[in-house]
Write an enzyme that holds these catalytic residues in place. Structure first.
Site, PDB file in Angstrom:
ATOM      1  N   HIS A 104       1.061   8.409  -4.357  1.00  7.98           N
ATOM      2  CA  HIS A 104       0.391   9.695  -3.959  1.00  7.98           C
ATOM      3  C   HIS A 104       1.233  10.178  -2.751  1.00  7.98           C
ATOM      4  O   HIS A 104       2.191   9.522  -2.056  1.00  7.98           O
ATOM      5  CB  HIS A 104      -1.169   9.278  -2.938  1.00  7.98           C
ATOM      6  CG  HIS A 104      -1.078   8.337  -1.720  1.00  7.98           C
ATOM      7  ND1 HIS A 104      -0.760   6.840  -2.229  1.00  7.98           N
ATOM      8  CD2 HIS A 104      -0.929   8.254  -0.554  1.00  7.98           C
ATOM      9  CE1 HIS A 104      -0.853   6.021  -1.389  1.00  7.98           C
ATOM     10  NE2 HIS A 104      -0.750   6.968  -0.246  1.00  7.98           N
ATOM     11  N   HIS A 106       1.273  12.622   0.609  1.00 10.23           N
ATOM     12  CA  HIS A 106       0.655  13.109   1.628  1.00 10.23           C
ATOM     13  C   HIS A 106       0.927  14.535   1.928  1.00 10.23           C
ATOM     14  O   HIS A 106       2.343  14.879   1.935  1.00 10.23           O
ATOM     15  CB  HIS A 106       0.825  12.262   2.926  1.00 10.23           C
ATOM     16  CG  HIS A 106       0.468  11.008   2.988  1.00 10.23           C
ATOM     17  ND1 HIS A 106      -0.522  10.312   3.625  1.00 10.23           N
ATOM     18  CD2 HIS A 106       1.247   9.853   2.414  1.00 10.23           C
ATOM     19  CE1 HIS A 106      -0.707   9.051   3.475  1.00 10.23           C
ATOM     20  NE2 HIS A 106       0.325   8.862   2.830  1.00 10.23           N
TER      21      HIS A 106
HETATM   22  P1  AMP Z   1      -0.370   5.132   2.420  1.00  7.43           P
HETATM   23  O1  AMP Z   1      -0.447   4.176   3.499  1.00  7.43           O
HETATM   24  O2  AMP Z   1       0.739   6.058   2.270  1.00  7.43           O
HETATM   25  O3  AMP Z   1      -0.663   4.320   1.130  1.00  7.43           O
HETATM   26  O4  AMP Z   1      -1.471   6.099   2.357  1.00  7.43           O
HETATM   27  C1  AMP Z   1      -2.795   5.634   2.108  1.00  7.43           C
HETATM   28  C2  AMP Z   1      -3.950   6.905   2.924  1.00  7.43           C
HETATM   29  O5  AMP Z   1      -4.763   6.953   2.192  1.00  7.43           O
HETATM   30  C3  AMP Z   1      -4.091   6.752   4.320  1.00  7.43           C
HETATM   31  O6  AMP Z   1      -3.491   8.111   4.719  1.00  7.43           O
HETATM   32  C4  AMP Z   1      -5.481   6.467   4.587  1.00  7.43           C
HETATM   33  O7  AMP Z   1      -6.002   7.117   5.679  1.00  7.43           O
HETATM   34  C5  AMP Z   1      -5.960   7.160   3.090  1.00  7.43           C
HETATM   35  N1  AMP Z   1      -7.370   6.528   2.597  1.00  7.43           N
HETATM   36  C6  AMP Z   1      -7.450   5.505   2.438  1.00  7.43           C
HETATM   37  N2  AMP Z   1      -8.625   5.267   1.876  1.00  7.43           N
HETATM   38  C7  AMP Z   1      -8.973   6.557   1.593  1.00  7.43           C
HETATM   39  C8  AMP Z   1     -10.258   6.814   0.834  1.00  7.43           C
HETATM   40  N3  AMP Z   1     -11.077   6.197   0.538  1.00  7.43           N
HETATM   41  N4  AMP Z   1     -10.440   8.355   1.054  1.00  7.43           N
HETATM   42  C9  AMP Z   1      -9.343   8.974   1.330  1.00  7.43           C
HETATM   43  N5  AMP Z   1      -8.207   8.550   1.810  1.00  7.43           N
HETATM   44  C10 AMP Z   1      -8.150   7.367   2.128  1.00  7.43           C
END
Ligand code: AMP
Length: 147
Positions: A104, A106
């Protein structure tokens, strides 16, 4: 490089509609939705529908589709928040800080270098109603993709 994909990760469940998300955009190849623990207001995620953990696991086609969506959503997020700038980043692997093992981007309407405006990573759940209001604003700022 190929990282084994866990079909039960949170974003895979969102893609299968087994878990909800606050969606801002979807097309054949990608989905964009609000981060539930935003590092700043407007923090949005762009994911491919393809099952890939890191950028190195992603097909060129899915990478291209993600970039297209990032361009579309990033400019909408900038407009929705009115900051006049944005940051796009992503993590590859646990060692780099990746907490959800589905690729993903950000998208943040601000600077991650400004300690006064950025919250900790995946730290604090936001109010869902505020996220929905922000999503509606972003959706209203998405430009028509037709040439
Ligand atoms: P990363 O640490 O780069 O893998 O980022 C994962 C992101 O997903 C973090 O910013 C979390 O806050 C976000 N996240 C985790 N669970 C969910 C969810 N169910 N819906 C939307 N965002 C989420």
């Amino acid at each position: 490089m190929f990282t084994e994909y866990d079909n039960n990760n949170i974003f895979a469940k969102i893609l299968r509609a087994e878990l909800p998300c606050i969606k801002v955009y979807e097309d054949e190849y990608t989905l964009a939705f609000m981060d539930i623990m935003p590092q700043m207001a407007g923090h949005t995620l762009v994911i491919p529908k393809e099952s890939a953990v890191t950028i190195y696991d992603l097909s060129d086609e899915a990478a291209m589709a993600c970039m297209r969506t990032v361009k579309l959503i990033g400019s909408a997020v900038e407009k929705a928040v009115g900051f006049g700038g944005s940051t796009v980043f992503q993590h590859n692997g646990v060692k780099a800080g990746q907490t959800v093992p589905h690729f993903h981007f950000h998208v943040l309407p601000g600077s991650i270098l400004d300690a006064s405006s950025i919250k900790g990573h995946a730290l604090e759940l936001a109010n869902p109603e505020e996220l929905k209001m922000m999503a509606a604003k972003i959706i209203s700022c998405i430009e028509d993709r037709q040439p």
